[in-house]
Design a protein around this motif. Structure first.
Motif, PDB file in Angstrom:
ATOM      1  N   LEU A 145       0.828  -1.200   0.000  1.00 50.21           N
ATOM      2  CA  LEU A 145       0.000   0.000   0.000  1.00 50.21           C
ATOM      3  C   LEU A 145       0.863   1.251   0.000  1.00 50.21           C
ATOM      4  CD1 LEU A 145      -2.690   1.411   0.065  1.00 50.21           C
ATOM      5  CD2 LEU A 145      -2.752   1.097   2.559  1.00 50.21           C
ATOM      6  N   MET A 146       1.929   1.260   0.794  1.00 47.41           N
ATOM      7  CA  MET A 146       2.823   2.420   0.799  1.00 47.41           C
ATOM      8  C   MET A 146       3.422   2.629  -0.582  1.00 47.41           C
ATOM      9  SD  MET A 146       4.691   2.534   4.560  1.00 47.41           S
ATOM     10  CE  MET A 146       5.200   0.822   4.672  1.00 47.41           C
ATOM     11  N   GLN A 147       3.825   1.531  -1.244  1.00 52.88           N
ATOM     12  CA  GLN A 147       4.387   1.665  -2.578  1.00 52.88           C
ATOM     13  C   GLN A 147       3.341   2.152  -3.582  1.00 52.88           C
ATOM     14  OE1 GLN A 147       7.903   1.062  -3.662  1.00 52.88           O
ATOM     15  NE2 GLN A 147       6.809   2.511  -4.968  1.00 52.88           N
ATOM     16  N   SER A 148       2.115   1.680  -3.445  1.00 57.87           N
ATOM     17  CA  SER A 148       1.048   2.127  -4.349  1.00 57.87           C
ATOM     18  C   SER A 148       0.737   3.599  -4.165  1.00 57.87           C
ATOM     19  CB  SER A 148      -0.215   1.293  -4.112  1.00 57.87           C
ATOM     20  OG  SER A 148      -0.013  -0.057  -4.475  1.00 57.87           O
ATOM     21  N   ILE A 149       0.727   4.061  -2.913  1.00 61.79           N
ATOM     22  CA  ILE A 149       0.487   5.480  -2.650  1.00 61.79           C
ATOM     23  C   ILE A 149       1.604   6.321  -3.247  1.00 61.79           C
ATOM     24  CG2 ILE A 149       0.365   7.231  -0.830  1.00 61.79           C
ATOM     25  CD1 ILE A 149      -1.042   5.094   0.907  1.00 61.79           C
ATOM     26  N   ALA A 150       2.858   5.876  -3.069  1.00 64.77           N
ATOM     27  CA  ALA A 150       3.993   6.617  -3.620  1.00 64.77           C
ATOM     28  C   ALA A 150       3.930   6.661  -5.140  1.00 64.77           C
ATOM     29  CB  ALA A 150       5.301   5.978  -3.159  1.00 64.77           C
ATOM     30  N   ALA A 151       3.535   5.546  -5.755  1.00 67.95           N
ATOM     31  CA  ALA A 151       3.419   5.523  -7.212  1.00 67.95           C
ATOM     32  C   ALA A 151       2.301   6.457  -7.679  1.00 67.95           C
ATOM     33  CB  ALA A 151       3.165   4.097  -7.692  1.00 67.95           C
ATOM     34  N   GLN A 152       1.188   6.454  -6.956  1.00 68.43           N
ATOM     35  CA  GLN A 152       0.069   7.335  -7.302  1.00 68.43           C
ATOM     36  C   GLN A 152       0.457   8.804  -7.128  1.00 68.43           C
ATOM     37  OE1 GLN A 152      -2.857   6.460  -8.497  1.00 68.43           O
ATOM     38  NE2 GLN A 152      -4.384   7.994  -7.952  1.00 68.43           N
ATOM     39  N   ASN A 153       1.190   9.124  -6.054  1.00 68.25           N
ATOM     40  CA  ASN A 153       1.634  10.505  -5.839  1.00 68.25           C
ATOM     41  C   ASN A 153       2.579  10.947  -6.945  1.00 68.25           C
ATOM     42  OD1 ASN A 153       0.168  10.729  -3.453  1.00 68.25           O
ATOM     43  ND2 ASN A 153       1.911  10.184  -2.144  1.00 68.25           N
ATOM     44  N   ASN A 154       3.440  10.020  -7.396  1.00 67.05           N
ATOM     45  CA  ASN A 154       4.370  10.275  -8.500  1.00 67.05           C
ATOM     46  C   ASN A 154       5.291  11.466  -8.216  1.00 67.05           C
ATOM     47  OD1 ASN A 154       5.459   9.494 -10.985  1.00 67.05           O
ATOM     48  ND2 ASN A 154       4.237  10.989 -12.106  1.00 67.05           N
ATOM     49  N   LEU A 211       0.292  21.517  -0.264  1.00 63.14           N
ATOM     50  CA  LEU A 211      -1.025  20.903  -0.183  1.00 63.14           C
ATOM     51  C   LEU A 211      -1.192  20.185   1.139  1.00 63.14           C
ATOM     52  CD1 LEU A 211      -2.826  18.805  -2.898  1.00 63.14           C
ATOM     53  CD2 LEU A 211      -2.393  17.779  -0.657  1.00 63.14           C
ATOM     54  N   SER A 212      -2.366  20.309   1.734  1.00 57.73           N
ATOM     55  CA  SER A 212      -2.772  19.504   2.883  1.00 57.73           C
ATOM     56  C   SER A 212      -4.152  18.945   2.573  1.00 57.73           C
ATOM     57  CB  SER A 212      -2.829  20.342   4.170  1.00 57.73           C
ATOM     58  OG  SER A 212      -1.553  20.795   4.543  1.00 57.73           O
ATOM     59  N   GLY A 213      -4.314  17.639   2.750  1.00 61.83           N
ATOM     60  CA  GLY A 213      -5.594  17.042   2.403  1.00 61.83           C
ATOM     61  C   GLY A 213      -5.753  15.654   2.988  1.00 61.83           C
ATOM     62  N   VAL A 214      -6.685  14.914   2.434  1.00 59.47           N
ATOM     63  CA  VAL A 214      -7.002  13.563   2.898  1.00 59.47           C
ATOM     64  C   VAL A 214      -7.103  12.657   1.682  1.00 59.47           C
ATOM     65  CG1 VAL A 214      -8.725  12.115   4.050  1.00 59.47           C
ATOM     66  CG2 VAL A 214      -8.235  14.405   4.930  1.00 59.47           C
ATOM     67  N   ILE A 215      -6.507  11.480   1.795  1.00 60.09           N
ATOM     68  CA  ILE A 215      -6.645  10.489   0.736  1.00 60.09           C
ATOM     69  C   ILE A 215      -7.512   9.339   1.239  1.00 60.09           C
ATOM     70  CG2 ILE A 215      -4.504  11.082  -0.419  1.00 60.09           C
ATOM     71  CD1 ILE A 215      -3.159   8.726   0.916  1.00 60.09           C
ATOM     72  N   ASP A 216      -8.286   8.757   0.347  1.00 61.50           N
ATOM     73  CA  ASP A 216      -9.115   7.587   0.656  1.00 61.50           C
ATOM     74  C   ASP A 216      -8.444   6.355   0.065  1.00 61.50           C
ATOM     75  OD1 ASP A 216     -11.664   8.527   1.969  1.00 61.50           O
ATOM     76  OD2 ASP A 216     -11.681   9.813   0.192  1.00 61.50           O
ATOM     77  N   VAL A 217      -8.055   5.442   0.936  1.00 65.14           N
ATOM     78  CA  VAL A 217      -7.384   4.233   0.462  1.00 65.14           C
ATOM     79  C   VAL A 217      -8.071   3.012   1.073  1.00 65.14           C
ATOM     80  CG1 VAL A 217      -5.175   5.373   0.145  1.00 65.14           C
ATOM     81  CG2 VAL A 217      -5.696   4.301   2.321  1.00 65.14           C
ATOM     82  N   VAL A 218      -7.937   1.911   0.365  1.00 61.02           N
ATOM     83  CA  VAL A 218      -8.460   0.639   0.850  1.00 61.02           C
ATOM     84  C   VAL A 218      -7.294  -0.310   0.989  1.00 61.02           C
ATOM     85  CG1 VAL A 218      -9.969  -1.313   0.385  1.00 61.02           C
ATOM     86  CG2 VAL A 218     -10.673   1.007  -0.265  1.00 61.02           C
ATOM     87  N   GLU A 219      -7.020  -0.730   2.225  1.00 63.77           N
ATOM     88  CA  GLU A 219      -5.944  -1.691   2.442  1.00 63.77           C
ATOM     89  C   GLU A 219      -6.537  -3.077   2.397  1.00 63.77           C
ATOM     90  OE1 GLU A 219      -1.877  -2.266   4.916  1.00 63.77           O
ATOM     91  OE2 GLU A 219      -3.426  -1.025   5.843  1.00 63.77           O
ATOM     92  N   LYS A 220      -6.081  -3.856   1.430  1.00 67.96           N
ATOM     93  CA  LYS A 220      -6.610  -5.200   1.259  1.00 67.96           C
ATOM     94  C   LYS A 220      -6.153  -6.107   2.386  1.00 67.96           C
ATOM     95  CE  LYS A 220      -6.609  -4.727  -3.783  1.00 67.96           C
ATOM     96  NZ  LYS A 220      -6.086  -5.264  -5.070  1.00 67.96           N
ATOM     97  N   ASP A 221      -6.933  -7.124   2.657  1.00 72.91           N
ATOM     98  CA  ASP A 221      -6.573  -8.074   3.696  1.00 72.91           C
ATOM     99  C   ASP A 221      -5.252  -8.747   3.342  1.00 72.91           C
ATOM    100  OD1 ASP A 221      -8.919  -7.519   5.007  1.00 72.91           O
ATOM    101  OD2 ASP A 221     -10.030  -9.161   4.057  1.00 72.91           O
TER     102      ASP A 221
END
Length: 268
Positions: free
Chosen positions: A34-43, A257-267
């Protein structure tokens, strides 16, 4: 799951300069995928994840869009900026990372944030890889290496500004990146940083590599306090101080920027 996120421009006093980093503070680690996916999405060059132990103590990990990074200076600066902003009473904080150890961070009275890092002085190389020489459009006069990157040393700062890289050739140097550097007329030294394997073609500002650049140029120039400029398109200014086996790197940062991200952490 909603998670607060901040994006900060580090090693600059003007928005849209320096190097941007995302900062996420949590009470427990997110999963590595999930951390890697967030970093990739942030780019961005890096996304820093902080695990809070107290208001002034955190563990930190850094992820580029491609992989986890052992050590990142500009995202450490961005993280400290966010923590100090959330806790205005704080003047010092401590961060810990596995590859770096304890990092003591101070919010100075002049607005700079000072980060105390271990020195990582590069050593000369007897055999220079062909991919390094073929991957840079101008031949360096000297090449060194530490545990992070090859250091290509040039005689003229114009070489640094005009130099072109071949990312495909430099990627063959993995796991090492490449920094090119020269003495400067306006600053003590300038540099550029190429990391096609670990993050991207060229990093805007790279705090970690200055734990090697500052000791190198400090010895060459006979100085313990140096001003460095990373000559990327965005550019960044770094204040470096040698202190025995430590290097104190200081810089400014500005919020974006300051905000909130919505993420789903899979089981798991």
């Amino acid at each position: 799951m909603q998670i607060e996120i901040d994006i900060v421009d580090a090693f600059t006093s003007a928005q849209f300069g320096g190097n941007s980093a995302a900062v996420i503070i949590t009470e427990k680690w997110l999963s590595e995928p999930l951390m890697q996916s967030i970093a990739a999405q942030n780019n961005l060059s890096e996304t820093a994840f902080l695990l809070k132990r107290s208001d002034s103590e955190y563990h930190i990990r850094w992820f580029s869009p491609l992989t986890e990074i052992d050590f990142c200076g500009h995202a450490t600066l961005a993280s400290a900026f966010v923590v100090f902003r959330k806790h205005p009473h704080l003047k010092v904080l401590d961060l810990f990372a596995e590859a770096v150890g304890e990092m003591h961070i101070t919010h100075r009275g002049d607005g700079l944030i000072a980060m105390n890092f271990p020195s990582r002085t590069p050593q000369p190389l007897a055999n220079i890889p062909c991919d390094l020489l073929e991957g840079l459009s101008i031949t360096p006069r000297e090449v060194l290496r530490n545990n992070q990157a090859y250091f290509a040393i040039y005689a003229e700062e114009e070489d640094i500004l005009q130099l072109q890289q071949d990312p495909a050739r430099l990627a063959n140097l993995a796991p090492y990146d490449v920094v090119v550097t020269a003495q400067s007329r306006q600053y003590d030294f300038i540099s550029r940083y190429f990391w096609p394997t670990n993050g991207g073609a060229e990093d805007p500002v790279t705090g970690s590599i200055h734990t090697g650049l500052a000791p190198y140029w400090g010895e060459k120039l006979g100085r313990s306090n140096l001003i460095a400029f990373q000559a990327s398109k965005r550019g960044g200014l770094l204040h470096c101080q040698l202190d025995g086996e430590r290097v104190i790197i200081s810089g400014n940062a500005v919020p974006y920027l300051s905000g909130v991200i919505d993420v789903v952490e899979k089981d798991k």
